[in-house]
Design a protein around this motif. Structure first.
Motif, PDB file in Angstrom:
ATOM      1  N   UNK A   1       8.978 -40.826  59.973  1.00 19.69           N
ATOM      2  CA  UNK A   1       9.099 -40.110  58.697  1.00 19.69           C
ATOM      3  C   UNK A   1       8.658 -38.648  58.763  1.00 19.69           C
ATOM      4  N   UNK A   2       8.014 -38.230  59.858  1.00 19.24           N
ATOM      5  CA  UNK A   2       7.594 -36.830  59.998  1.00 19.24           C
ATOM      6  C   UNK A   2       6.928 -36.334  58.711  1.00 19.24           C
ATOM      7  N   UNK A   3       6.058 -37.170  58.189  1.00 22.29           N
ATOM      8  CA  UNK A   3       5.503 -36.930  56.859  1.00 22.29           C
ATOM      9  C   UNK A   3       3.980 -36.897  56.854  1.00 22.29           C
ATOM     10  N   UNK A   4       3.346 -37.951  57.400  1.00 19.04           N
ATOM     11  CA  UNK A   4       1.895 -38.067  57.316  1.00 19.04           C
ATOM     12  C   UNK A   4       1.436 -39.073  58.363  1.00 19.04           C
ATOM     13  N   UNK A   5       0.235 -38.874  58.896  1.00 18.42           N
ATOM     14  CA  UNK A   5      -0.244 -39.780  59.935  1.00 18.42           C
ATOM     15  C   UNK A   5      -0.390 -41.210  59.419  1.00 18.42           C
ATOM     16  N   UNK A   6      -0.902 -41.375  58.218  1.00 17.48           N
ATOM     17  CA  UNK A   6      -1.104 -42.721  57.676  1.00 17.48           C
ATOM     18  C   UNK A   6      -0.368 -42.968  56.369  1.00 17.48           C
ATOM     19  N   UNK A   7       0.162 -41.928  55.748  1.00 20.03           N
ATOM     20  CA  UNK A   7       0.797 -42.070  54.442  1.00 20.03           C
ATOM     21  C   UNK A   7       2.265 -42.450  54.536  1.00 20.03           C
ATOM     22  N   UNK A   8       2.762 -43.072  53.477  1.00 17.59           N
ATOM     23  CA  UNK A   8       4.159 -43.486  53.387  1.00 17.59           C
ATOM     24  C   UNK A   8       4.748 -43.032  52.067  1.00 17.59           C
ATOM     25  N   UNK A   9       5.959 -42.536  52.109  1.00 12.46           N
ATOM     26  CA  UNK A   9       6.658 -42.237  50.859  1.00 12.46           C
ATOM     27  C   UNK A   9       6.961 -43.544  50.127  1.00 12.46           C
ATOM     28  N   UNK A  10       6.836 -43.567  48.824  1.00 11.66           N
ATOM     29  CA  UNK A  10       7.035 -44.830  48.096  1.00 11.66           C
ATOM     30  C   UNK A  10       8.465 -45.322  48.072  1.00 11.66           C
ATOM     31  N   UNK A  11       9.449 -44.448  48.377  1.00 10.24           N
ATOM     32  CA  UNK A  11      10.847 -44.880  48.263  1.00 10.24           C
ATOM     33  C   UNK A  11      11.346 -45.667  49.466  1.00 10.24           C
ATOM     34  N   UNK A  12      10.544 -45.741  50.547  1.00 14.53           N
ATOM     35  CA  UNK A  12      10.931 -46.542  51.706  1.00 14.53           C
ATOM     36  C   UNK A  12      12.143 -46.009  52.451  1.00 14.53           C
ATOM     37  N   UNK A  13      12.422 -44.742  52.329  1.00 24.31           N
ATOM     38  CA  UNK A  13      13.663 -44.184  52.870  1.00 24.31           C
ATOM     39  C   UNK A  13      13.776 -44.328  54.381  1.00 24.31           C
ATOM     40  N   UNK A  14      12.694 -44.062  55.106  1.00 19.24           N
ATOM     41  CA  UNK A  14      12.769 -44.084  56.570  1.00 19.24           C
ATOM     42  C   UNK A  14      12.950 -45.506  57.103  1.00 19.24           C
ATOM     43  N   UNK A  15      12.220 -46.462  56.541  1.00 21.87           N
ATOM     44  CA  UNK A  15      12.429 -47.839  56.963  1.00 21.87           C
ATOM     45  C   UNK A  15      13.833 -48.297  56.598  1.00 21.87           C
ATOM     46  N   UNK A  16      14.301 -47.907  55.419  1.00 22.48           N
ATOM     47  CA  UNK A  16      15.656 -48.275  55.012  1.00 22.48           C
ATOM     48  C   UNK A  16      16.697 -47.719  55.979  1.00 22.48           C
ATOM     49  N   UNK A  17      16.458 -46.524  56.489  1.00 26.67           N
ATOM     50  CA  UNK A  17      17.403 -45.933  57.439  1.00 26.67           C
ATOM     51  C   UNK A  17      17.386 -46.691  58.766  1.00 26.67           C
TER      52      UNK A  17
END
Length: 420
Positions: free
Chosen positions: A269-285
């Motif tokens: 996700x190139x976003x955060x070391x431990x954080x996750x976006x709530x929309x689940x976009x990267x896992x969905x991809x």
């Protein structure tokens, strides 16, 4: 070259039972293997529970020299690999056409911590004396030693690698091995993952970010994925290793096929070391690409083996990813987390979940999510609470999510490819 890849051998060491049969019985019984930590005094720590393996290496054929040389995680990997090769019935391997891939998130954590305690006199000496360390300390320092140990144990002289992508390592190691086979660089791959992280340093690290549960008064029920009362994951340990072969070759020799690896994908996700976006976009991809590689429609998925760590952030992110990638079918397909029973063994858990997925296909049974009594309203899918379910299962989606933003997905199908 694009050869089809199947699993023909399996070796599992997990909390609650050493061996594939014991592992599957624990899961289908819905029993938990979480308990108060016994490896060290956990009293100073916020989280004092874990899922430990009752493992005596000498009972599994490891000699005194091997035990001294190898970290516990390497020992688990070697025993699991040897069991997988034996289970496959493959006979004598061609060493130059046999490869190894081992996944691990934290490497030789227990060995390194123990040796630091020795050389530093339990931390009292700032200038340490290396002469007090074991002669094989370097092997504990480099995770590549895990692949070397497994290769020596099974006689593999082909491609060898360690995959370390946090908590997706177990999925990614098998995905990498399948790609090596599919491209023709090997005919057999011994692949899986191992981690033995239950140590003071690991406990301190997860305490610091409050990722693990403080439910110390009820260790048996402390791991509660998708439950409204969950408050962190339970640390675990384990190893699962597989023999992967080209499908036609396996069928010609009459091998027992647990499952076929139909598709795999990973994203970050190139976003955060431990954080996750709530929309689940990267896992969905990752799910979308794995389904495309498998030439599988979302509606063909019979069961989802979830990451299901038991943290609110992950469970909600994952639920959103299933809805985003599978659409309305997300509400019809059973989903469960075996971490509710065997804890979260970091890099090893993805391979343990592959084992559970393949066994679900083999037995047409979906393992449950233990301790799920009060579903989180935001996690509104069918999470198979408490009790295993008989369910026609020919196509399984297994997913993983790891610190660093790693997201992986794998599609497994039955031996004959079911409806394909």
């Amino acid at each position: 070259m694009n050869r089809r890849v199947v699993i023909t051998g399996m070796g599992v060491l997990a909390p609650g039972g050493v061996g594939t049969k014991e592992f599957w019985k624990l899961l289908t019984d819905g029993r938990t293997a979480t308990r108060r930590i016994t490896f060290f005094d956990p009293a100073p720590f916020r989280s004092q529970v874990a899922a430990e393996i009752d493992f005596a290496p000498e009972l599994h054929g490891l000699g005194a020299q091997q035990v001294r040389r190898m970290d516990r995680a390497a020992q688990l990997a070697v025993v699991a690999a040897s069991s997988a090769v034996e289970d496959s019935g493959i006979g004598e391997l061609d060493p130059y056409r046999t490869g190894v891939t081992v996944g691990s998130a934290v490497g030789a954590t227990m060995g390194l911590e123990e040796e630091y305690r020795v050389v530093s006199d339990d931390g009292r000496a700032w200038l340490v004396d290396h002469e007090y360390a074991v002669p094989h300390l370097y092997d504990r320092f480099v995770p590549s030693s895990f692949a070397a140990e497994v290769a020596w144990a099974v006689g593999a002289e082909g491609p060898a690698a360690v995959v370390s992508t946090g908590c997706t390592s177990g999925l990614d190691a098998v995905g990498h091995a399948a790609a090596v086979l599919a491209e023709g660089s090997a005919d057999v791959m011994v692949a899986g993952a191992t981690d033995a992280p239950i140590s003071p340093i690991t406990s301190a690290c997860f305490d610091a970010i409050k990722a693990t549960t403080p439910r110390n008064d009820d260790a048996e029920h402390a791991s509660r994925p998708f439950d409204a009362t969950r408050n962190g994951f339970v640390l675990g340990e384990g190893a699962a290793v597989f023999v992967l072969e080209e499908r036609d070759s396996a069928l010609r020799r009459g091998a027992h096929v647990y499952a076929e690896v139909r598709g795999f994908a990973s994203r970050c996700n190139a976003f955060h070391m431990t954080g996750l976006r709530p929309d689940g976009r990267e896992m969905a991809e990752a799910i979308r690409v794995a389904l495309a590689e498998a030439r599988t429609d979302p509606a063909d998925i019979d069961y989802i083996n979830a990451h299901g760590s038991g943290t609110k952030q992950n469970d909600r992110h994952e639920t959103a990813a299933f809805k985003r990638s599978l659409g309305e079918h997300a509400y019809r397909v059973p989903v469960s987390s075996i971490k509710s029973m065997i804890g979260h063994s970091l890099g090893a858990i993805g391979s343990l979940e592959i084992a559970a997925s393949a066994l679900a296909i083999e037995h047409d049974v979906v393992p449950p999510t233990a301790n799920l009594h009060e579903p989180d309203p935001e996690c509104d899918l069918d999470y198979v609470p408490v009790t295993a379910r008989e369910w026609a299962t020919d196509c399984v989606l297994a997913v993983g999510s790891g610190f660093g933003g790693f997201q992986s997905a794998m599609v497994l199908t039955g031996a004959e490819g079911g409806r394909w």
